[in-house]
Write a protein that holds these residues in place. Structure first.
Motif, PDB file in Angstrom:
ATOM      1  N   GLU A   1     -13.115 -25.567 -28.295  1.00 56.36           N
ATOM      2  CA  GLU A   1     -12.760 -25.720 -26.883  1.00 56.36           C
ATOM      3  C   GLU A   1     -12.872 -24.402 -26.137  1.00 56.36           C
ATOM      4  N   ASN A   2     -12.483 -23.295 -26.781  1.00 55.51           N
ATOM      5  CA  ASN A   2     -12.531 -22.003 -26.108  1.00 55.51           C
ATOM      6  C   ASN A   2     -13.964 -21.593 -25.801  1.00 55.51           C
ATOM      7  N   PHE A   3     -14.871 -21.783 -26.756  1.00 57.29           N
ATOM      8  CA  PHE A   3     -16.276 -21.457 -26.504  1.00 57.29           C
ATOM      9  C   PHE A   3     -16.859 -22.384 -25.451  1.00 57.29           C
ATOM     10  N   HIS A   4     -16.515 -23.669 -25.504  1.00 54.87           N
ATOM     11  CA  HIS A   4     -17.009 -24.613 -24.506  1.00 54.87           C
ATOM     12  C   HIS A   4     -16.567 -24.189 -23.108  1.00 54.87           C
ATOM     13  N   GLY A   5     -15.334 -23.667 -23.013  1.00 56.04           N
ATOM     14  CA  GLY A   5     -14.854 -23.183 -21.729  1.00 56.04           C
ATOM     15  C   GLY A   5     -15.702 -22.043 -21.192  1.00 56.04           C
ATOM     16  N   PHE A   6     -16.136 -21.160 -22.086  1.00 58.70           N
ATOM     17  CA  PHE A   6     -17.028 -20.077 -21.653  1.00 58.70           C
ATOM     18  C   PHE A   6     -18.341 -20.643 -21.115  1.00 58.70           C
ATOM     19  N   LEU A   7     -18.923 -21.621 -21.812  1.00 62.17           N
ATOM     20  CA  LEU A   7     -20.196 -22.199 -21.389  1.00 62.17           C
ATOM     21  C   LEU A   7     -20.081 -22.840 -20.007  1.00 62.17           C
ATOM     22  N   VAL A   8     -18.966 -23.512 -19.747  1.00 59.76           N
ATOM     23  CA  VAL A   8     -18.752 -24.120 -18.428  1.00 59.76           C
ATOM     24  C   VAL A   8     -18.736 -23.037 -17.360  1.00 59.76           C
ATOM     25  N   ARG A   9     -18.028 -21.924 -17.617  1.00 66.82           N
ATOM     26  CA  ARG A   9     -17.990 -20.820 -16.659  1.00 66.82           C
ATOM     27  C   ARG A   9     -19.357 -20.156 -16.504  1.00 66.82           C
ATOM     28  N   ALA A  10     -20.033 -19.933 -17.632  1.00 68.32           N
ATOM     29  CA  ALA A  10     -21.335 -19.259 -17.591  1.00 68.32           C
ATOM     30  C   ALA A  10     -22.354 -20.074 -16.812  1.00 68.32           C
ATOM     31  N   ALA A  11     -22.277 -21.399 -16.933  1.00 68.44           N
ATOM     32  CA  ALA A  11     -23.236 -22.257 -16.229  1.00 68.44           C
ATOM     33  C   ALA A  11     -23.097 -22.127 -14.717  1.00 68.44           C
ATOM     34  N   LYS A  12     -21.911 -21.733 -14.246  1.00 72.91           N
ATOM     35  CA  LYS A  12     -21.670 -21.592 -12.808  1.00 72.91           C
ATOM     36  C   LYS A  12     -21.878 -20.170 -12.316  1.00 72.91           C
ATOM     37  N   ASN A  13     -22.182 -19.251 -13.231  1.00 69.27           N
ATOM     38  CA  ASN A  13     -22.330 -17.837 -12.888  1.00 69.27           C
ATOM     39  C   ASN A  13     -23.791 -17.439 -13.043  1.00 69.27           C
ATOM     40  N   PRO A  14     -24.530 -17.258 -11.929  1.00 66.33           N
ATOM     41  CA  PRO A  14     -25.971 -16.971 -12.029  1.00 66.33           C
ATOM     42  C   PRO A  14     -26.302 -15.755 -12.889  1.00 66.33           C
ATOM     43  N   SER A  15     -25.431 -14.729 -12.875  1.00 68.98           N
ATOM     44  CA  SER A  15     -25.730 -13.528 -13.650  1.00 68.98           C
ATOM     45  C   SER A  15     -25.609 -13.776 -15.151  1.00 68.98           C
ATOM     46  N   LEU A  16     -24.899 -14.823 -15.538  1.00 72.74           N
ATOM     47  CA  LEU A  16     -24.785 -15.184 -16.949  1.00 72.74           C
ATOM     48  C   LEU A  16     -25.749 -16.299 -17.318  1.00 72.74           C
ATOM     49  N   ALA A  17     -25.854 -17.300 -16.466  1.00 78.45           N
ATOM     50  CA  ALA A  17     -26.630 -18.493 -16.803  1.00 78.45           C
ATOM     51  C   ALA A  17     -28.103 -18.193 -17.021  1.00 78.45           C
ATOM     52  N   SER A  18     -28.598 -17.113 -16.442  1.00 80.02           N
ATOM     53  CA  SER A  18     -30.022 -16.794 -16.566  1.00 80.02           C
ATOM     54  C   SER A  18     -30.366 -16.064 -17.853  1.00 80.02           C
ATOM     55  N   ASN A  19     -29.364 -15.761 -18.670  1.00 82.41           N
ATOM     56  CA  ASN A  19     -29.578 -14.968 -19.886  1.00 82.41           C
ATOM     57  C   ASN A  19     -29.647 -15.841 -21.129  1.00 82.41           C
ATOM     58  N   GLU A  20     -30.212 -15.251 -22.188  1.00 88.08           N
ATOM     59  CA  GLU A  20     -30.105 -15.833 -23.509  1.00 88.08           C
ATOM     60  C   GLU A  20     -28.891 -15.201 -24.201  1.00 88.08           C
ATOM     61  N   PHE A  21     -28.264 -15.997 -25.098  1.00 86.67           N
ATOM     62  CA  PHE A  21     -27.058 -15.557 -25.768  1.00 86.67           C
ATOM     63  C   PHE A  21     -27.210 -15.661 -27.281  1.00 86.67           C
ATOM     64  N   TRP A  22     -26.575 -14.701 -27.973  1.00 83.74           N
ATOM     65  CA  TRP A  22     -26.337 -14.867 -29.407  1.00 83.74           C
ATOM     66  C   TRP A  22     -24.853 -15.145 -29.569  1.00 83.74           C
ATOM     67  N   VAL A  23     -24.533 -16.293 -30.173  1.00 85.82           N
ATOM     68  CA  VAL A  23     -23.143 -16.706 -30.388  1.00 85.82           C
ATOM     69  C   VAL A  23     -23.037 -17.243 -31.808  1.00 85.82           C
ATOM     70  N   ASP A  24     -22.104 -16.728 -32.596  1.00 83.20           N
ATOM     71  CA  ASP A  24     -22.064 -17.053 -34.023  1.00 83.20           C
ATOM     72  C   ASP A  24     -22.000 -18.547 -34.314  1.00 83.20           C
TER      73      ASP A  24
END
Length: 631
Positions: A91-114
């Motif tokens: 749930e905590n990681f999913h919460g980050f994804l929801v926020r990142a999807a709404k943040n253009p400076s994050l959503a445009s990037n690729e991520f490494w997540v364990d």
């Protein structure tokens, strides 16, 4: 990295995304999804191609106590889609994804997540990727710290961090708990600075993220860091500055009152980063010492989470290979301790084995009653232990004598060379007990049995207050401690005596030969201000307590011959104090049955500060050193 595996694997997802070559990793990018679900594309890349990506640093489980209370766990239960495969994530990681999807400076990037980038069901891949963690985080364009979803405190806390980050050193000196709510503080930190804003900062540093062992590596190696909490963000250097300020001033006691606080962690990690640059040879041991307060759901990760920080000093050594299957946590700790002793030229490791009060693990023999060898620190004990300074480089109890050491890896015993100094006759309540406001009658017993004039020529009151803080003051660090700490101690102990009934105050103060010279200001007895009396231009009462509190799990003791010291909470009457070749501080040892050995056998109780014997003075006695066995 958590030891548990997602309960519902994405069947087939990793079949077409296999990591077949060295230095390959998986990156994910968020993509639009008409159903409203979080979706991403995953691809395999080689780090040799220098891909641009953000590495995420976060905790799998609940980010706050409140999250846990409402049922948030580290089990993957939240749905998302990766390459059109349904995947369950925390749930905590999913919460980050929801926020990142709404943040253009994050959503445009690729991520490494364990949790996504590593096939958590493949033990071999998991171990291989752990070995690559250092490269993964150091190769990232930046690291994003996700502290969890925001709450009612987040906005005020982030505003305060930004404001404090901009303050000059002179302004910071005027920001004290004693002035909390005053006009001067409100002026400096406008529009924040009120009590509620400080409470918000305290709540931020109580988040679970700051207890996570893996962040040591992730933050130490990151080229650039931003911290996010819900929709708020702040640059990490500001967090470090605030952490240092809160740790080195009376705020450290205010922050930790009533609830454990992790405000010291960013400053601690910054110190570890400096050690990596200046003392790479000892970085693994220093990192382990600093990591004691951190938690890992798999105790082996107290070792493995630091491999990237240690870098070349552990590369290629079998003892440090991350093995999650057949190797137990106890075996991992024994192997690591053995390798550290082989690699170092001193016995600093032994001073951090803190006795049975700080042991969770058993020796890997199947016998639940067989503890780890006493010389192997149990890193799973989540306490900040030791004398309060990582390297003890200010001390040389054995002078410049080189160590002698034989390691019997089969019997898991050491042979070292030491000289007995004395044995413990009396001991008092721990510093932790005194800080918690508990009675401390044994301190008076110690004080009254301490010679009025110590063998160093100092008064017993001076020996007493200096020993309680290992004769170290700061910041900046000073050894011996500044004499101004003496008056601060007298006022501090007087206030402590006011809070307990089990000690006759006048007798204690008379034994210290303290004369009350100044009444506290009117209104100064409130709970928030009971330790914050200023002593003119000298050190304040809270200044002494701040220094005193940096190493709380210690208790003072007096030896048979009247030597005064302080050591591990685990110490007992009859334990002996030894000067050991190669150890910067004296060691507390406890004799055990000799068995078949022709040498005396001892277990380690911990390191110690013994006033008057921290700089080779014991060597003048001419007492010979002898071989002893540590079991």
């Amino acid at each position: 990295m958590p030891p548990h595996i997602p309960s519902a694997p994405a069947t087939g997802l990793y079949d077409t995304l296999r990591l077949t070559h060295e230095n390959e990793i998986r990156l994910m990018r968020l993509v639009p999804n008409e159903s409203g679900d979080i979706a991403c594309d995953i691809r395999v890349v080689s780090l040799e191609d220098r891909p641009q990506y953000i590495a995420l640093s976060y905790t799998w489980g609940p980010s706050t106590d409140e999250d846990e209370a409402r049922g948030v766990t580290s089990d993957p239960k939240s749905r998302m889609f990766c390459n059109n495969h349904k995947v369950l994530v925390t749930e905590n990681f999913h919460g980050f994804l929801v926020r990142a999807a709404k943040n253009p400076s994050l959503a445009s990037n690729e991520f490494w997540v364990d949790i996504i980038s590593i096939n958590q069901h493949d033990q071999e891949e998991r171990s291989s990727q752990v070995n690559m963690m250092a490269t993964i985080y150091s190769s990232a364009a930046s690291v994003v710290i996700w502290l969890g979803e925001e709450d009612e405190h987040t906005e005020a806390a982030f505003d305060m961090i930004r404001l404090l980050g901009k303050c000059s050193e002179d302004s910071l000196k005027r920001i004290t708990p004693r002035r909390l709510g005053g006009e001067e503080m409100l002026d400096i930190l406008a529009p924040r600075g009120d009590t509620s804003s400080w409470v918000s900062v305290k709540k931020l540093f109580q988040r679970r993220y700051f207890t996570r062992a893996w962040i040591i590596q992730e933050i130490t190696l990151a080229p650039k860091i931003d911290a996010h909490c819900g929709g708020h963000s702040v640059e990490w250097p500001n967090v470090i500055k605030v952490s240092k300020f809160l740790t080195e001033t009376p705020w450290t006691r205010w922050m930790g009152r009533f609830h454990e606080s992790y405000h010291a962690v960013p400053n601690l990690l910054a110190a570890n980063k400096r050690t990596k640059i200046t003392d790479g040879k000892n970085i693994m041991l220093y990192s382990l010492i600093r990591a004691r307060r951190f938690r890992a759901s798999d105790p082996r990760d107290k070792i493995y989470s630091l491999l990237g920080v240690a870098g070349d000093s552990v590369h290629g050594k079998h003892a440090f290979n991350p093995v999650y299957g057949e190797r137990s946590a106890a075996e991992a700790y024994i192997l690591a301790a053995t390798q550290i002793l082989k690699d170092s030229d001193d016995l600093l490791l032994l001073a951090h084995a803190e006795g049975e009060k700080f042991r969770n693990l058993q020796r890997p023999t199947g016998d639940a009653n067989t503890p780890l060898p006493s010389w192997v620190p149990d890193w799973s004990a989540p306490h900040s232990l030791g004398l309060g300074v990582t390297g003890y480089t200010r001390f040389r109890a054995a002078g410049y004598l080189d160590r002698t050491l034989h390691i019997d890896e089969i019997s898991q015993r050491l042979i070292i060379e030491g000289m007995p100094l004395d044995s413990i006759e009396l001991f008092g309540e721990s510093k932790d007990q005194v800080l918690k406001g508990e009675p401390f009658p044994q301190w008076y017993h110690l004080l009254s049995n301490l010679s009025e004039v110590y063998h160093t020529g100092q008064s017993r009151s001076e020996v007493f207050w200096r020993t309680l803080i290992t004769d170290t003051s700061g910041p900046p660090t000073k050894h011996p401690a500044l004499s101004e700490y003496g008056p601060a101690f007298f006022s501090w102990i007087e206030r402590k005596l006011d809070t307990v009934q089990a000690i006759e105050k006048s007798s204690f103060l008379s034994t210290l030969k303290v004369q009350k010279t100044k009444d506290p200001p009117d209104g100064f007895s409130s709970p928030e201000n009971d330790m914050l009396q200023s002593l003119g231009d000298g050190i304040s009462v809270d200044g002494y307590e701040t220094t005193f509190s940096h190493s709380a799990h210690l208790r003072p003791f007096l030896t048979v011959d009247g030597y005064f010291g302080i050591g591990s909470e685990s110490l007992l009457k009859g334990d002996s104090i030894w000067i050991v070749r190669g150890s910067r501080v004296p060691l507390i040892l406890r004799k055990v049955s000799s068995g078949d050995s022709i040498l005396d056998e001892y277990c380690i109780v911990g390191g110690a500060y013994v006033h008057g014997f921290m700089h080779g003075e014991a060597l003048d006695s001419g007492c010979p050193f002898k071989d002893i066995v540590i079991v």
